[in-house]
Scaffold this motif. Structure first.
Motif, PDB file in Angstrom:
ATOM      1  N   HIS A 253       0.835  -1.207   0.000  1.00 47.38           N
ATOM      2  CA  HIS A 253       0.000   0.000   0.000  1.00 47.38           C
ATOM      3  C   HIS A 253       0.869   1.256   0.000  1.00 47.38           C
ATOM      4  O   HIS A 253       0.638   2.197  -0.762  1.00 47.38           O
ATOM      5  CB  HIS A 253      -0.909   0.008   1.226  1.00 47.38           C
ATOM      6  CG  HIS A 253      -2.051  -0.960   1.162  1.00 47.38           C
ATOM      7  ND1 HIS A 253      -3.154  -0.761   0.359  1.00 47.38           N
ATOM      8  CD2 HIS A 253      -2.256  -2.137   1.788  1.00 47.38           C
ATOM      9  CE1 HIS A 253      -3.994  -1.775   0.504  1.00 47.38           C
ATOM     10  NE2 HIS A 253      -3.474  -2.628   1.377  1.00 47.38           N
ATOM     11  N   LEU A 254       1.892   1.278   0.875  1.00 47.94           N
ATOM     12  CA  LEU A 254       2.708   2.476   1.054  1.00 47.94           C
ATOM     13  C   LEU A 254       3.604   2.755  -0.143  1.00 47.94           C
ATOM     14  O   LEU A 254       3.978   3.917  -0.382  1.00 47.94           O
ATOM     15  CB  LEU A 254       3.558   2.335   2.328  1.00 47.94           C
ATOM     16  CG  LEU A 254       2.761   2.342   3.638  1.00 47.94           C
ATOM     17  CD1 LEU A 254       3.620   1.851   4.802  1.00 47.94           C
ATOM     18  CD2 LEU A 254       2.225   3.746   3.948  1.00 47.94           C
ATOM     19  N   LEU A 255       3.947   1.721  -0.904  1.00 49.85           N
ATOM     20  CA  LEU A 255       4.807   1.904  -2.078  1.00 49.85           C
ATOM     21  C   LEU A 255       4.031   2.279  -3.331  1.00 49.85           C
ATOM     22  O   LEU A 255       4.620   2.752  -4.310  1.00 49.85           O
ATOM     23  CB  LEU A 255       5.611   0.624  -2.338  1.00 49.85           C
ATOM     24  CG  LEU A 255       6.741   0.323  -1.349  1.00 49.85           C
ATOM     25  CD1 LEU A 255       7.281  -1.090  -1.585  1.00 49.85           C
ATOM     26  CD2 LEU A 255       7.858   1.348  -1.464  1.00 49.85           C
ATOM     27  N   THR A 256       2.731   2.071  -3.324  1.00 51.21           N
ATOM     28  CA  THR A 256       1.960   2.270  -4.555  1.00 51.21           C
ATOM     29  C   THR A 256       0.935   3.396  -4.461  1.00 51.21           C
ATOM     30  O   THR A 256       0.272   3.688  -5.459  1.00 51.21           O
ATOM     31  CB  THR A 256       1.217   0.972  -4.936  1.00 51.21           C
ATOM     32  OG1 THR A 256       0.370   0.564  -3.858  1.00 51.21           O
ATOM     33  CG2 THR A 256       2.210  -0.142  -5.235  1.00 51.21           C
ATOM     34  N   GLN A 257       0.807   4.039  -3.292  1.00 51.06           N
ATOM     35  CA  GLN A 257      -0.177   5.103  -3.122  1.00 51.06           C
ATOM     36  C   GLN A 257       0.439   6.266  -2.355  1.00 51.06           C
ATOM     37  O   GLN A 257       1.429   6.092  -1.646  1.00 51.06           O
ATOM     38  CB  GLN A 257      -1.390   4.599  -2.332  1.00 51.06           C
ATOM     39  CG  GLN A 257      -2.126   3.425  -2.923  1.00 51.06           C
ATOM     40  CD  GLN A 257      -3.260   2.983  -2.008  1.00 51.06           C
ATOM     41  OE1 GLN A 257      -4.245   3.696  -1.824  1.00 51.06           O
ATOM     42  NE2 GLN A 257      -3.128   1.801  -1.432  1.00 51.06           N
ATOM     43  N   PRO A 258      -0.147   7.462  -2.465  1.00 49.37           N
ATOM     44  CA  PRO A 258       0.252   8.552  -1.571  1.00 49.37           C
ATOM     45  C   PRO A 258       0.050   8.117  -0.119  1.00 49.37           C
ATOM     46  O   PRO A 258      -0.816   7.296   0.186  1.00 49.37           O
ATOM     47  CB  PRO A 258      -0.709   9.684  -1.949  1.00 49.37           C
ATOM     48  CG  PRO A 258      -1.140   9.362  -3.341  1.00 49.37           C
ATOM     49  CD  PRO A 258      -1.181   7.870  -3.425  1.00 49.37           C
ATOM     50  N   VAL A 259       0.841   8.687   0.787  1.00 41.58           N
ATOM     51  CA  VAL A 259       0.899   8.179   2.161  1.00 41.58           C
ATOM     52  C   VAL A 259      -0.469   8.150   2.827  1.00 41.58           C
ATOM     53  O   VAL A 259      -0.860   7.136   3.414  1.00 41.58           O
ATOM     54  CB  VAL A 259       1.890   9.015   2.998  1.00 41.58           C
ATOM     55  CG1 VAL A 259       1.848   8.571   4.464  1.00 41.58           C
ATOM     56  CG2 VAL A 259       3.303   8.853   2.466  1.00 41.58           C
ATOM     57  N   ASP A 260      -1.216   9.255   2.767  1.00 38.13           N
ATOM     58  CA  ASP A 260      -2.506   9.283   3.458  1.00 38.13           C
ATOM     59  C   ASP A 260      -3.471   8.245   2.910  1.00 38.13           C
ATOM     60  O   ASP A 260      -4.151   7.546   3.668  1.00 38.13           O
ATOM     61  CB  ASP A 260      -3.131  10.680   3.376  1.00 38.13           C
ATOM     62  CG  ASP A 260      -2.552  11.631   4.407  1.00 38.13           C
ATOM     63  OD1 ASP A 260      -2.593  11.295   5.596  1.00 38.13           O
ATOM     64  OD2 ASP A 260      -2.038  12.693   4.020  1.00 38.13           O
TER      65      ASP A 260
END
Length: 306
Positions: A31-38
């Motif tokens: 999730h954290l590698l493929t999307q903006p942080v929030d």
């Protein structure tokens, strides 16, 4: 690992080394590698909530001084109410009992919320308000400083998460900390927040004066106008009635304490009961205390965590 104490258990990170964790950290990293942080935090909380059989999965963050916290992300199972908007700029005193363990780097697993010790009274009241039966809280550290907390709520029935699941949530917390606080972007570090705080414009004779909401200590009715008291000890007579100010100031930090007064909770220094049934608050930068009327006392106590 600490033995079970009453209704809760504290779990230091190092004591969980022997347990084989689920794949939560791997899923969180995706999730954290493929999307903006929030967006990534929101989506991973939803996935973890389902995997952990939780009814809510959430994250709250602290201010720089560890004096206040705000709920920044929350996932709720269908039919479970959300309380994310209620916990904005809440005082850490509300969670003081929990805070002592989080600051020491320990997870806290509360098996039976209703059996929390007397020292956790303020936290118990809030958890019962949310319908919680069991809660797991894991601290989020970055550069040796407590920055946030992530966790689960069980609402439909009591639930006890395994030590392996607690270890996995610790791993997720480390990944979130690196993604959210490891960069140099001001949005991650909080740098520049004060400079970008929007201004509220006071209407006075001959013009207008812009002030940051955080510098407004309190507002009092002055017939058809409003006296706006500021953090530097000065005051401005605004040409609008107090009723209009209820919609102008941030609801997260301002509270009505009397039909004639609003206060900024960030500036409440003392809550006093000088005699009989009288209540009053002492505000920073102001010499005289302001009265608190009966209908507003319970909310004042709740918002201050006392």
């Amino acid at each position: 690992m600490n033995s079970l104490i009453s209704s809760y258990q504290t779990l230091p990170h190092d004591d969980l080394a022997a347990f084989t964790a689920p794949d939560w950290a791997f899923r969180s990293a995706l999730h954290l590698l493929t999307q903006p942080v929030d967006a990534a935090i929101s989506s991973l909380l939803e996935e973890l909530g389902h995997k952990a059989a939780a009814d809510r999965a959430w994250m709250f963050e602290y201010d720089a001084e560890l004096l206040r916290f705000r709920n920044t992300h929350e996932w709720c199972r269908s039919g479970i109410p959300s309380f994310v908007e209620d916990l904005q700029d809440a005082p850490v005193t509300m969670i003081a009992w929990l805070q002592q363990f989080l600051a020491a780097g320990k997870a806290v697993m509360i098996d039976r919320v209703e059996a929390l010790p007397r020292a956790a009274r303020a936290l118990l009241v809030e958890m019962l308000r949310q319908g919680d039966k069991s809660v797991l809280s894991v601290p989020v550290f970055h550069d040796g400083r407590l920055r946030a907390c992530i966790g689960f709520d069980a609402v439909r029935a009591q639930h006890r998460w395994s030590s392996a699941e607690v270890k996995a949530l610790f791993q997720c917390a480390e990944l979130i900390a690196s993604a959210r606080y490891g960069g140099t972007d001001a949005a991650h570090t909080g740098a520049g927040k004060a400079d970008l705080e929007p201004l509220i414009y006071l209407r006075k004779r001959g013009g207008a004066h812009g002030v940051k909401a955080s510098l407004i200590v309190g507002l009092r009715a002055a017939r058809n106008y409003t006296e706006v008291c500021l953090a530097d000890g000065s005051s401005v007579l605004d040409l609008r009635p107090l009723a209009l100010w209820l919609a102008l100031v941030p609801q997260a930090s301002f509270l009505r304490i009397h039909r004639t007064a609003l206060v900024n909770l960030l500036h409440v220094q003392d809550v006093e009961r000088p005699s009989g049934d009288r209540w009053q608050v002492k505000l920073r930068a102001l010499d005289r205390a302001w009265p608190v009327s009966r209908p507003h006392r319970q909310e004042l106590r709740s918002r201050l965590g006392i």
